[in-house]
Design a protein around this motif. Structure first.
Motif, short mmCIF file in Angstrom:
data_model
loop_
_atom_site.label_atom_id
_atom_site.label_comp_id
_atom_site.label_asym_id
_atom_site.label_seq_id
_atom_site.Cartn_x
_atom_site.Cartn_y
_atom_site.Cartn_z
N GLN A 180 0.81 -1.21 0.00
CA GLN A 180 0.00 0.00 0.00
C GLN A 180 0.85 1.27 0.00
OE1 GLN A 180 -3.46 -0.19 -0.12
NE2 GLN A 180 -3.14 -2.38 -0.33
N ASN A 186 -3.85 4.19 6.98
CA ASN A 186 -4.31 4.70 8.27
C ASN A 186 -3.76 3.81 9.37
OD1 ASN A 186 -6.09 5.11 10.62
ND2 ASN A 186 -7.17 6.49 9.23
N SER A 188 -4.86 3.27 12.28
CA SER A 188 -5.91 2.48 12.92
C SER A 188 -6.21 1.22 12.12
CB SER A 188 -7.18 3.33 13.08
OG SER A 188 -7.67 3.75 11.83
N ASP A 189 -6.10 1.29 10.77
CA ASP A 189 -6.31 0.11 9.94
C ASP A 189 -5.21 -0.93 10.19
OD1 ASP A 189 -8.56 1.24 8.82
OD2 ASP A 189 -7.47 2.10 7.12
N VAL A 192 -5.89 -2.62 13.51
CA VAL A 192 -6.94 -3.64 13.38
C VAL A 192 -6.36 -4.91 12.78
CG1 VAL A 192 -9.05 -4.23 12.14
CG2 VAL A 192 -8.85 -2.00 13.25
N GLU A 193 -5.53 -4.75 11.76
CA GLU A 193 -4.90 -5.91 11.12
C GLU A 193 -4.03 -6.69 12.12
OE1 GLU A 193 -4.20 -8.49 7.96
OE2 GLU A 193 -5.57 -6.75 8.03
#
Length: 270
Positions: A180, A186, A188-189, A192-193
């Protein structure tokens, strides 16, 4: 830059090298010397498994690793420009140092960033290029580095340390960042991952790589930008390809990390 250059003292017991290393995976060569490797340019994951344990992290500019003499191990290293210092343990007495292999055991257990080690290794290389290894500064600089490395054995952590992100979770996050590079990632993404909250993830990522997530992303973007600057693509196209909608912001970030503009870097390296 020359792909590989070695400067040694008269007896060959102290070597300093500069090399552009390709990525490697397999068994590491066994050396009789203490070996310090400082990353100058490039970045990527590093693993060394030895009798001391598993040393895992990310090489980025300014970070260094240390290998003890006669240490057998396997693992992998990234493609990077490196400075290497090799010093035989018996030769340390000639430098006025009362140090043994055990003095460096703590420093060999993790990748580190240390302004003193980085600055002195760079200065030694520049001095050796100009005057060889016969100057008093050369030996004095080597002694300064070795004393500094020995000090790590006495370091005691203060406060609660974050547990480094490791194994498949770290690999998944690094692969996601690489895939990416040109998009607006982000934190936060990423958290989460990694199945963590943002604060825990940020601390765990920094503990594993030495950099906060956004700083690591910026470093990787700049490495990608350097690859593209060797092509015919325009600076504006390269900015877009590395996640910067504004070419001026890309140029500012590039200059901050490389002390020159993208166009200046292109002229020097093409």
């Amino acid at each position: 830059m020359e792909p590989y250059r070695v400067i040694s003292n008269s007896s060959g017991s102290i070597l300093i090298t500069r090399a552009r290393l390709e990525s490697f995976e397999g068994e590491y060569a066994v050396s009789r010397c203490l070996a310090v490797s400082l990353c100058l340019e490039g970045s990527g994951r590093f693993l060394r498994s030895t009798d001391l344990g598993r040393l895992e992290g990310t090489f980025t500019p300014g970070r260094f690793g240390l290998a003890l003499p006669r240490a057998r191990g396997s693992g992998f290293t990234p493609r990077a420009d490196m400075l290497g210092l090799r010093v035989g343990i018996p030769e340390m007495a000639a430098l006025g140092l009362d140090l043994t292999e055990e003095s460096f055991a703590a420093a060999a257990t993790m990748l580190r960033s240390d302004p003193l080690v980085s600055a002195v290794m760079r200065a030694i290389w520049l001095e050796a290029e100009l005057h060889g290894s016969s100057s008093l500064f050369f030996e004095h600089g080597v002694a300064v580095i070795l004393r500094r490395l020995a000090e790590f054995q006495d370091a005691r952590p203060h406060g609660q340390l974050a547990k480094p992100l490791a194994g498949p979770r770290l690999a998944r996050i690094l692969e996601l960042i690489e895939s990416q590079i040109g998009r607006d990632l982000n934190i936060s993404d990423l958290a989460v991952e990694a199945r963590q909250d943002v604060r825990t993830f940020t601390r765990a990522f920094r503990a594993a790589t030495g950099l906060a997530p956004y700083a690591y992303l910026t470093t990787r973007r700049m490495e990608k930008a350097k690859q593209l600057l060797l092509t015919e693509r325009s600076v504006t196209e390269i900015a877009m390809a590395t996640g910067y909608a504004n070419p001026s912001k890309f140029a500012a970030a590039f200059r901050r990390l490389n002390d020159c503009s993208p166009r200046e870097w292109r002229l020097r390296n093409r």
